[in-house]
Each structure stands twice: as structure tokens, then as C-alpha cells.
Design a protein around this motif. Structure first.
Motif, mmCIF file in Angstrom:
data_model
loop_
_atom_site.group_PDB
_atom_site.id
_atom_site.type_symbol
_atom_site.label_atom_id
_atom_site.label_comp_id
_atom_site.label_asym_id
_atom_site.label_seq_id
_atom_site.Cartn_x
_atom_site.Cartn_y
_atom_site.Cartn_z
ATOM 1 N N PHE A 11 39.963 -30.021 37.451
ATOM 2 C CA PHE A 11 41.304 -30.177 36.878
ATOM 3 C C PHE A 11 41.675 -28.983 35.997
ATOM 4 O O PHE A 11 42.796 -28.466 36.041
ATOM 5 N N ILE A 12 40.719 -28.531 35.173
ATOM 6 C CA ILE A 12 40.975 -27.379 34.285
ATOM 7 C C ILE A 12 41.239 -26.115 35.098
ATOM 8 O O ILE A 12 42.160 -25.339 34.814
ATOM 9 N N ILE A 13 40.425 -25.875 36.146
ATOM 10 C CA ILE A 13 40.612 -24.703 37.008
ATOM 11 C C ILE A 13 41.973 -24.743 37.686
ATOM 12 O O ILE A 13 42.673 -23.727 37.790
ATOM 13 N N SER A 14 42.370 -25.940 38.129
ATOM 14 C CA SER A 14 43.673 -26.091 38.783
ATOM 15 C C SER A 14 44.800 -25.752 37.823
ATOM 16 O O SER A 14 45.781 -25.094 38.187
ATOM 17 N N LEU A 15 44.676 -26.218 36.568
ATOM 18 C CA LEU A 15 45.699 -25.896 35.569
ATOM 19 C C LEU A 15 45.780 -24.399 35.300
ATOM 20 O O LEU A 15 46.864 -23.825 35.157
ATOM 21 N N GLN A 16 44.598 -23.749 35.228
ATOM 22 C CA GLN A 16 44.586 -22.305 34.986
ATOM 23 C C GLN A 16 45.259 -21.549 36.123
ATOM 24 O O GLN A 16 46.014 -20.597 35.898
ATOM 25 N N ARG A 17 45.000 -21.952 37.349
ATOM 26 C CA ARG A 17 45.634 -21.301 38.500
ATOM 27 C C ARG A 17 47.139 -21.519 38.487
ATOM 28 O O ARG A 17 47.924 -20.612 38.774
ATOM 29 N N LEU A 18 47.533 -22.764 38.167
ATOM 30 C CA LEU A 18 48.960 -23.069 38.113
ATOM 31 C C LEU A 18 49.654 -22.245 37.036
ATOM 32 O O LEU A 18 50.738 -21.701 37.229
ATOM 33 N N GLU A 19 48.983 -22.128 35.864
ATOM 34 C CA GLU A 19 49.549 -21.338 34.763
ATOM 35 C C GLU A 19 49.687 -19.872 35.153
ATOM 36 O O GLU A 19 50.696 -19.218 34.862
ATOM 37 N N ALA A 20 48.666 -19.342 35.844
ATOM 38 C CA ALA A 20 48.712 -17.944 36.278
ATOM 39 C C ALA A 20 49.853 -17.717 37.258
ATOM 40 O O ALA A 20 50.543 -16.701 37.206
ATOM 41 N N GLN A 21 50.074 -18.707 38.168
ATOM 42 C CA GLN A 21 51.166 -18.581 39.129
ATOM 43 C C GLN A 21 52.516 -18.602 38.434
ATOM 44 O O GLN A 21 53.435 -17.857 38.771
ATOM 45 N N ILE A 22 52.647 -19.485 37.438
ATOM 46 C CA ILE A 22 53.910 -19.570 36.700
ATOM 47 C C ILE A 22 54.196 -18.265 35.960
ATOM 48 O O ILE A 22 55.302 -17.723 35.997
ATOM 49 N N ILE A 23 53.160 -17.730 35.285
ATOM 50 C CA ILE A 23 53.339 -16.470 34.561
ATOM 51 C C ILE A 23 53.696 -15.344 35.514
ATOM 52 O O ILE A 23 54.582 -14.533 35.250
ATOM 53 N N LYS A 24 53.030 -15.312 36.644
ATOM 54 C CA LYS A 24 53.303 -14.252 37.620
ATOM 55 C C LYS A 24 54.703 -14.377 38.183
ATOM 56 O O LYS A 24 55.368 -13.388 38.455
ATOM 57 N N THR A 25 55.200 -15.610 38.329
ATOM 58 C CA THR A 25 56.537 -15.816 38.864
ATOM 59 C C THR A 25 57.603 -15.435 37.850
ATOM 60 O O THR A 25 58.602 -14.795 38.172
ATOM 61 N N GLU A 26 57.388 -15.783 36.578
ATOM 62 C CA GLU A 26 58.397 -15.532 35.555
ATOM 63 C C GLU A 26 58.429 -14.073 35.130
ATOM 64 O O GLU A 26 59.480 -13.522 34.847
ATOM 65 N N ILE A 27 57.286 -13.406 35.090
ATOM 66 C CA ILE A 27 57.225 -12.013 34.634
ATOM 67 C C ILE A 27 56.468 -11.195 35.666
ATOM 68 O O ILE A 27 55.257 -11.005 35.569
ATOM 69 N N PRO A 28 57.124 -10.728 36.715
ATOM 70 C CA PRO A 28 56.453 -9.934 37.735
ATOM 71 C C PRO A 28 55.990 -8.602 37.173
ATOM 72 O O PRO A 28 56.446 -8.156 36.116
ATOM 73 N N ASP A 29 55.076 -7.964 37.915
ATOM 74 C CA ASP A 29 54.509 -6.689 37.460
ATOM 75 C C ASP A 29 55.580 -5.617 37.316
ATOM 76 O O ASP A 29 55.466 -4.713 36.488
ATOM 77 N N SER A 30 56.634 -5.682 38.138
ATOM 78 C CA SER A 30 57.675 -4.648 38.117
ATOM 79 C C SER A 30 58.678 -4.850 36.990
ATOM 80 O O SER A 30 59.549 -4.018 36.772
ATOM 81 N N PHE A 31 58.563 -5.968 36.271
ATOM 82 C CA PHE A 31 59.540 -6.264 35.225
ATOM 83 C C PHE A 31 59.364 -5.308 34.046
ATOM 84 O O PHE A 31 58.260 -5.076 33.578
ATOM 85 N N SER A 32 60.475 -4.783 33.545
ATOM 86 C CA SER A 32 60.449 -3.921 32.370
ATOM 87 C C SER A 32 61.820 -3.920 31.738
ATOM 88 O O SER A 32 62.842 -3.927 32.432
ATOM 89 N N ARG A 33 61.828 -3.934 30.427
ATOM 90 C CA ARG A 33 63.100 -3.857 29.699
ATOM 91 C C ARG A 33 63.507 -2.403 29.443
ATOM 92 O O ARG A 33 64.498 -2.150 28.780
ATOM 93 N N TRP A 34 62.726 -1.468 29.951
ATOM 94 C CA TRP A 34 63.006 -0.050 29.771
ATOM 95 C C TRP A 34 63.773 0.490 30.978
ATOM 96 O O TRP A 34 63.395 0.239 32.119
ATOM 97 N N GLU A 35 64.828 1.231 30.706
ATOM 98 C CA GLU A 35 65.550 1.984 31.740
ATOM 99 C C GLU A 35 65.141 3.448 31.613
ATOM 100 O O GLU A 35 65.277 4.037 30.538
ATOM 101 N N LYS A 36 64.638 4.030 32.687
ATOM 102 C CA LYS A 36 64.080 5.379 32.625
ATOM 103 C C LYS A 36 64.780 6.301 33.620
ATOM 104 O O LYS A 36 65.120 5.895 34.727
ATOM 105 N N LEU A 37 64.981 7.543 33.210
ATOM 106 C CA LEU A 37 65.537 8.568 34.093
ATOM 107 C C LEU A 37 64.933 9.910 33.727
ATOM 108 O O LEU A 37 64.931 10.308 32.565
ATOM 109 N N ASN A 38 64.402 10.599 34.730
ATOM 110 C CA ASN A 38 63.901 11.960 34.557
ATOM 111 C C ASN A 38 64.645 12.857 35.539
ATOM 112 O O ASN A 38 64.646 12.585 36.741
ATOM 113 N N LYS A 39 65.264 13.907 35.023
ATOM 114 C CA LYS A 39 66.018 14.815 35.880
ATOM 115 C C LYS A 39 65.708 16.251 35.479
ATOM 116 O O LYS A 39 65.863 16.630 34.312
ATOM 117 N N VAL A 40 65.247 17.051 36.430
ATOM 118 C CA VAL A 40 64.969 18.456 36.177
ATOM 119 C C VAL A 40 65.754 19.295 37.181
ATOM 120 O O VAL A 40 66.014 18.854 38.309
#
Length: 315
Positions: A11-40
Motif C-alpha cells: 500500500f505504501i509503495i502504491s501511494l509513493q508511485r501515485l504521488e510521483a505520477q501526480i507530481i510528474k503530471t503537475e510539474i513536467p521536466d520542461s516547466f519553467s517560469r523563466w523566459e530565455k532568449l540568446n541572440k548573437v
């Protein structure tokens, strides 16, 4: 008993997996509050004459430039940062290499608005400006008229910014801004360059009794604004203006820094640029050559025009 323990562990392992899935769904790896631009970019201008009856000198010019933006936004808070850099040189036949452009500018604005509907952000602004290399009053290259951190300008103040990203427009109003002018080169400071207090000399011996000040501090009002928009297809107009007046000395005498640029896109990497930069600062005295001697004159409107075509890469 053992079965109960096993069920609890599962039961504990199942909860941990579920929590990890929820976190991954709400805050994906590509999420960032930074807007970036580099121009040369790298711009070139070349003129070559062969048996040209009207005469002329062969010449080639190059300009390296960069723009780096880091903007952070979270709910009603934002922090905008921009670093601009330019350095250009020109080589004409029969003449030494000469500098044509040289600038380092850092702008940072922080603000908070009371709700998501308002376009007014209240906070502060910091600006820093200087240059990479020595500047000369050509053809005299023995005595520099400017150097890195001679001058350097710091602006720090509090105020409010009206920002409309959809219109490409923002204006910042500050009733209280400190401006510091730095002239770290001793000779230029002793000459009183860029508005700092110059050295005091002995009337008889001509020796320096008190060195010139390396800094000058002012307290006044600042207004800055920018409009950047695609005015025609593949043509972007960017205009920036800075107005500053000192409360303590010559109030109402306004320092003006106004830049206008047209960026015309040929394709993804090739762009043509047309720019006009105007500066008026009552503390900046002009220097001219008279019989091989640099003579200081009064302040004048400074004007620079740039026309170029080159390569630009954004990442």
C-alpha cells in the motif's frame, strides 16, 4: 501478521508511485517560469574600388553584437533582465584599425502588480553601462578620451512600470533614482571628464594639490520607455528612450539617450539593420583637436548612424 505487513508495504509503495505520477503530471521536466532568449550577430560592411575614376579608399567594417534576456514571472511578480553588448571596428586603406561601436548595457527591472488585470507593476530598476575598450579622438591614438569604467553609469531607483506585452510597449516612471558616474582612470578623472570634479592645481607650480573625483552621484527623476513591434512584414522597429533630470543640480536640464533600430529579415539567419542613436548629456564635454592638442568644448548633441547587413543566430 506477515500478510498484514506485506499488505501495508504494498500500500505504501502504491501511494509513493501515485504521488510521483501526480507530481510528474503537475510539474513536467520542461516547466519553467523563466523566459530565455540568446541572440548573437555579426555584421559586415565592405567597399572596394578598382580603377574608380571618382576615387575612394577600400574599407571593411565588422560589428559583433549580442542580446541575452532572462525574464522570470510568477503570478503577479516579474523580474526582467537584459544584457546588450556591441563592439565594432573599421579598417580603411592606409589607416590603422579604428573602433566604430562599443557598449555594454545591463537592464534589470523588478515589479509586483496587485492583480492579474492591471498592467502597472510597482518596484525598482537597475541599469549599468560601460564599454570594452579605449576610445580615441582619431587620428590621435596617443591619448584615450574614454576607457572601460571611464565612464561607467549606474542607475538605481524605485518607481512603476506600465507594461503591455501584446503591444510591445512599456514605460517606467521613477520619481527617485540615483545616478552614479564612475571615471576610474586617474588622468581622465583629473581632467574632470564626464562631469566628475576635476583636480585642483597649485597656481604657482602647476602641480596637483587634490586629485579629481572618480565618482559623481546624482539624485533625480528617471523615465524610460521601449516600443518594439513588427511594423511591416519582416520589419521590426525597436525604439528605446531614457530621460533623466537631477534634483540637486540644474533641475529641468534633461539628459537624453534615444535609440532607434529597424531590423529587416532576409531569411532565418540574414538580417539588415538600420540604426540611429542620439545622446545629450550636459556633463559630457566634447573634445576636438586643435594644432595637435585636445581642446575641451561645451556639450553637444551626439549622433551615431549604423547601416549594416549580417548574420544573426538565436538560441
Amino acid at each position: 501478521m506477515i500478510k498484514k505487513v506485506v499488505y501495508v508495504i504494498i500500500f505504501i509503495i502504491s501511494l509513493q508511485r501515485l504521488e510521483a505520477q501526480i507530481i510528474k503530471t503537475e510539474i513536467p521536466d520542461s516547466f519553467s517560469r523563466w523566459e530565455k532568449l540568446n541572440k548573437v550577430g555579426l555584421d559586415f560592411t565592405q567597399i572596394t574600388f578598382v580603377n574608380w575614376s571618382a576615387g575612394g579608399n577600400n574599407s571593411i567594417s565588422g560589428l559583433v553584437k549580442g542580446q541575452f534576456i532572462r525574464n522570470y514571472k510568477y503570478n503577479n511578480f516579474k523580474w526582467s533582465n537584459e544584457l546588450l553588448m556591441r563592439y565594432g571596428v573599421n579598417k580603411q586603406e592606409g589607416l590603422d584599425l579604428r573602433k566604430t561601436d562599443d557598449a555594454i548595457q545591463l537592464n534589470s527591472t523588478v515589479g509586483y502588480r496587485k492583480d492579474s488585470i492591471s498592467h502597472w507593476f510597482h518596484g525598482g530598476k537597475f541599469t549599468f553601462q560601460t564599454q570594452f575598450a579605449n576610445g580615441y579622438n582619431y587620428p590621435n591614438v596617443d591619448k584615450a578620451i574614454s576607457k572601460p569604467f571611464a565612464p561607467a553609469y549606474f542607475f538605481l531607483g524605485i518607481g512603476s512600470e506600465y507594461a503591455r506585452k501584446d503591444l510591445g510597449f512599456n514605460i517606467y516612471l521613477s520619481p527617485l533614482t540615483m545616478k552614479m558616474t564612475m571615471v576610474l582612470d586617474r588622468r581622465l578623472a583629473n581632467e574632470g571628464a564626464f562631469g566628475v570634479d576635476k583636480a585642483i592645481y597649485d597656481a604657482v607650480t602647476g602641480e596637483i594639490t587634490s586629485n579629481g573625483k572618480r565618482t559623481r552621484t546624482e539624485l533625480g527623476a528617471l523615465v524610460t520607455g521601449q516600443f518594439k513591434k513588427e511594423v511591416f512584414k519582416n520589419i521590426i522597429y525597436d525604439t528605446r528612450a531614457t530621460l533623466y533630470t537631477d534634483y540637486l543640480k540644474d533641475f529641468g536640464n534633461i539628459d537624453v539617450d534615444w535609440q532607434n533600430y529597424l531590423e529587416m529579415t532576409v531569411n532565418k539567419y540574414v538580417k539588415a539593420n538600420l540604426g540611429v542613436h542620439m545622446i545629450y548629456d550636459n556633463d559630457i564635454k566634447t573634445k576636438v583637436e586643435e594644432n595637435g592638442i585636445q581642446v575641451i568644448k561645451g556639450p553637444k548633441l551626439q549622433l551615431k548612424q549604423i547601416i549594416s547587413i549580417g548574420l544573426t543566430y538565436s538560441f
